[in-house]
Design a protein around this motif. Structure first.
Motif, mmCIF file in Angstrom:
data_model
loop_
_atom_site.group_PDB
_atom_site.id
_atom_site.type_symbol
_atom_site.label_atom_id
_atom_site.label_comp_id
_atom_site.label_asym_id
_atom_site.label_seq_id
_atom_site.Cartn_x
_atom_site.Cartn_y
_atom_site.Cartn_z
ATOM 1 N N TYR A 72 -119.103 36.146 -44.765
ATOM 2 C CA TYR A 72 -121.000 35.031 -44.389
ATOM 3 C C TYR A 72 -120.711 33.994 -44.500
ATOM 4 O O TYR A 72 -121.672 33.893 -45.374
ATOM 5 N N SER A 77 -124.258 26.046 -36.848
ATOM 6 C CA SER A 77 -125.121 25.897 -34.852
ATOM 7 C C SER A 77 -126.320 24.997 -34.812
ATOM 8 O O SER A 77 -126.963 25.534 -35.262
ATOM 9 N N TYR A 213 -127.004 47.520 -41.885
ATOM 10 C CA TYR A 213 -125.306 47.656 -42.202
ATOM 11 C C TYR A 213 -125.510 47.764 -43.508
ATOM 12 O O TYR A 213 -126.878 47.485 -44.231
ATOM 13 N N HIS A 245 -131.763 34.469 -35.869
ATOM 14 C CA HIS A 245 -131.468 36.020 -35.660
ATOM 15 C C HIS A 245 -131.963 37.727 -34.835
ATOM 16 O O HIS A 245 -132.432 38.108 -36.158
ATOM 17 N N SER A 310 -119.233 39.231 -35.282
ATOM 18 C CA SER A 310 -119.995 39.022 -36.362
ATOM 19 C C SER A 310 -120.331 40.596 -37.102
ATOM 20 O O SER A 310 -119.717 41.132 -36.450
ATOM 21 N N ALA A 311 -121.168 40.294 -38.261
ATOM 22 C CA ALA A 311 -120.847 41.817 -38.601
ATOM 23 C C ALA A 311 -121.725 42.641 -37.520
ATOM 24 O O ALA A 311 -121.301 43.691 -37.570
ATOM 25 N N LYS A 312 -122.438 42.269 -37.169
ATOM 26 C CA LYS A 312 -123.073 43.173 -35.413
ATOM 27 C C LYS A 312 -122.152 44.386 -35.306
ATOM 28 O O LYS A 312 -122.094 45.012 -34.415
ATOM 29 N N THR A 333 -115.760 31.234 -35.010
ATOM 30 C CA THR A 333 -115.091 29.623 -35.449
ATOM 31 C C THR A 333 -115.237 30.219 -36.728
ATOM 32 O O THR A 333 -114.878 28.539 -37.326
ATOM 33 N N LYS A 337 -112.192 34.412 -41.202
ATOM 34 C CA LYS A 337 -112.657 35.538 -40.799
ATOM 35 C C LYS A 337 -110.932 35.328 -39.355
ATOM 36 O O LYS A 337 -111.203 36.745 -39.283
ATOM 37 N N ALA A 367 -122.155 37.933 -30.867
ATOM 38 C CA ALA A 367 -123.354 37.256 -31.121
ATOM 39 C C ALA A 367 -124.286 36.817 -30.331
ATOM 40 O O ALA A 367 -124.172 35.547 -30.395
ATOM 41 N N TYR A 370 -126.924 33.896 -30.681
ATOM 42 C CA TYR A 370 -126.707 32.723 -30.079
ATOM 43 C C TYR A 370 -126.491 32.757 -28.279
ATOM 44 O O TYR A 370 -126.258 31.362 -27.862
ATOM 45 N N ILE A 374 -124.159 29.873 -26.554
ATOM 46 C CA ILE A 374 -122.872 30.078 -26.055
ATOM 47 C C ILE A 374 -122.585 30.476 -25.092
ATOM 48 O O ILE A 374 -121.397 30.021 -24.229
HETATM 49 P P1 TYD Z 1 -123.813 36.495 -36.905
HETATM 50 O O1 TYD Z 1 -125.904 36.133 -36.049
HETATM 51 O O2 TYD Z 1 -125.115 34.969 -37.618
HETATM 52 O O3 TYD Z 1 -124.666 37.401 -38.253
HETATM 53 P P2 TYD Z 1 -124.555 38.514 -38.559
HETATM 54 O O4 TYD Z 1 -122.800 38.472 -38.792
HETATM 55 O O5 TYD Z 1 -125.275 39.092 -39.495
HETATM 56 O O6 TYD Z 1 -124.363 39.564 -37.690
HETATM 57 O O7 TYD Z 1 -123.032 36.145 -36.545
HETATM 58 C C1 TYD Z 1 -122.269 35.347 -35.766
HETATM 59 C C2 TYD Z 1 -121.045 35.545 -35.733
HETATM 60 O O8 TYD Z 1 -120.082 35.093 -34.662
HETATM 61 C C3 TYD Z 1 -120.325 34.676 -36.742
HETATM 62 O O9 TYD Z 1 -119.061 35.055 -37.693
HETATM 63 C C4 TYD Z 1 -119.771 33.027 -36.140
HETATM 64 C C5 TYD Z 1 -119.766 33.598 -34.442
HETATM 65 N N1 TYD Z 1 -119.742 32.604 -33.704
HETATM 66 C C6 TYD Z 1 -118.971 32.366 -32.694
HETATM 67 O O10 TYD Z 1 -117.668 32.763 -33.067
HETATM 68 N N2 TYD Z 1 -119.146 31.315 -32.080
HETATM 69 C C7 TYD Z 1 -120.384 30.968 -31.562
HETATM 70 O O11 TYD Z 1 -120.571 30.247 -30.845
HETATM 71 C C8 TYD Z 1 -121.554 31.158 -32.197
HETATM 72 C C9 TYD Z 1 -123.232 30.519 -32.630
HETATM 73 C C10 TYD Z 1 -121.265 32.494 -33.792
#
Ligand code: TYD
Length: 399
Positions: A72, A77, A213, A245, A310-312, A333, A337, A367, A370, A374
């Motif tokens: 992580y 952004s 989680y 978040h 994301s972890a989500k 991104t 990963k 995600a 965001y 996005i």
């Molecule tokens: P994030 O919401 O920060 O947290 P969590 O892992 O705790 O759920 O994770 C966002 C993930 O999405 C992170 O791996 C980066 C990715 N991401 C993209 O691929 N493109 C994007 O435009 C943005 C904003 C995030």
């Protein structure tokens, strides 16, 4: 790999009642390359403390398993940059710090921000890959966990700090009493402590079950924080909400001698076992709707991808037992990963360019926090007929 959690980490009560269960799940950030062994699986169940209302997981996964090789990274952004400037502005209104300690400093982005403002900074980051990167970039960072023992060493080597920030780390910590003693040691009577956490009220109101989680051991409410701080020299000074978040609060703490009549404002909390059962019912409805939508798209022969590993995303995928048959790939991104597999499902993670190369019919926005950014960034995908499935905070399809 984990131990059972039996007494409330805020108030010490053993009256912990199960209120929400996501089954047995892989570790949500355990992104591995094909052939690499995964870290394993653990129950994902929330217990509610009937004394102080703190919600907490029923197990604690060993922190060295979760954090020593951590994929992580704090987002770079625009939304995160805006958050850092808002947070810094609020902090500078409260205090004019000469020194800052950040606990869980990750890639050092926030420290770099304060460094540019002329503040002397130091980070503590247990993930070796991240701490090494910070040191190489000129941001002094210790590679260890923060606790009373390491706090003593830091004070010996660097003295006490005017400002201590811990963003999204407090709820990852099992032993809160020890952590708070470390905070007391590392500061002085004028120190401002800023603890940023996801707020359980937002989690419950917005159905953010996917933020539950293994790394998030607690889902914090202010009542529990007050219990924890009893018999310590620290108290809640101010609480500031931020839209990052999916809804977070910064709990500003001060020494009791600094601010003997602290009053942190009109926040009313009434989090009960019923709040959690209501949450469970509403989550079940949302998950059913999401699942049947996915099913119907698949039957129409649509190709579906994920956007943001994301972890989500791991929580959604494993709770619904989704596989490559339902989700062809997930774009992300984060360089670390890309080229790995989503934990538990082995759905491949591709770089963000894959969206426009593969052109799936639908991309599930994992995600979702965001969303605005996005949608603005992926105008070409939408213009070419692609659609986003946004699971939260309201289930909808864009495009
Ligand atoms: P994030 O919401 O920060 O947290 P969590 O892992 O705790 O759920 O994770 C966002 C993930 O999405 C992170 O791996 C980066 C990715 N991401 C993209 O691929 N493109 C994007 O435009 C943005 C904003 C995030």
């Amino acid at each position: 790999m984990y131990h059972l959690h039996r007494t409330c980490r805020a108030c010490g009560s053993d009256r912990l009642v199960p209120v929400f269960d996501l089954g047995v799940q892989p570790l949500s950030n355990d992104f591995r390359k094909a052939g690499e062994e995964c870290a394993g699986f653990a129950p994902l169940k929330v217990l509610f403390c009937s004394r102080c209302s703190l919600a907490q997981l029923s197990v604690v996964v060993r922190p060295d398993i979760l954090y020593s090789r951590y994929s992580y990274v704090t987002s770079t952004s625009q939304m995160m940059r805006d958050h850092f400037s808002a947070l810094a502005a609020d902090i500078f209104q409260e205090s004019k710090p000469k020194s800052l300690l950040e606990i869980g400093s990750n890639t050092g982005n926030l420290l770099a921000y304060f460094q540019e403002c002329g503040v002397s900074v130091y980070g503590v980051e247990p993930a070796t890959n991240l701490a090494d990167g910070c040191n190489a970039a000129g941001i002094p960072t210790g590679n260890f966990f923060f606790d009373t023992e390491s706090a003593t060493d830091i004070v010996k080597a660097r003295g006490r700090f005017d400002l201590v920030i811990a963003r999204h780390v407090f709820c990852h910590v099992d032993n809160w009493k020890d952590f708070v003693s470390g905070l007391v040691q590392i500061g002085h009577e004028d120190t401002l402590y800023c603890i940023e956490v996801p707020y359980v009220k937002d989690l419950l109101a917005n159905l953010e079950f996917d933020t539950i989680y293994h790394e998030h051991l607690s889902y914090l409410n202010l009542g529990a924080m007050e219990w924890l701080l009893r018999d310590t020299p620290l108290q809640i000074h101010k609480v500031v909400p931020y839209p990052i978040h999916g809804g977070a609060i910064v709990i500003m703490l001060r020494h009791r001698d600094f601010d003997p009549i602290a009053d942190y404002g009109p926040i009313v909390e009434s989090i009960t076992e019923e709040s959690w059962s209501d949450f469970e019912h509403r989550c079940n409805r949302l998950i059913l709707e999401f699942d049947s939508q996915l099913d119907s798209l698949r039957h129409q022969g649509k190709r579906i991808a994920g956007y943001g590993a994301s972890a989500k995303s791991t929580v959604w995928i494993n709770f619904l037992h989704l596989t490559r048959n339902e989700i062809a790939f997930i774009t992300d991104t984060t360089p670390d990963k890309v080229g790995t597999l989503s934990p538990g499902s082995d759905i491949p993670i591709l770089d963000e360019g894959a969206l426009m190369v593969e052109k799936p019919d639908y991309a599930i926005m994992f995600a979702w926090n965001y969303q605005r950014e996005i949608v603005a960034k992926e105008r070409a995908f939408l213009a070419g007929g692609g659609k986003f499935i946004v699971p939260l905070p309201e289930f909808k399809i864009i495009g």
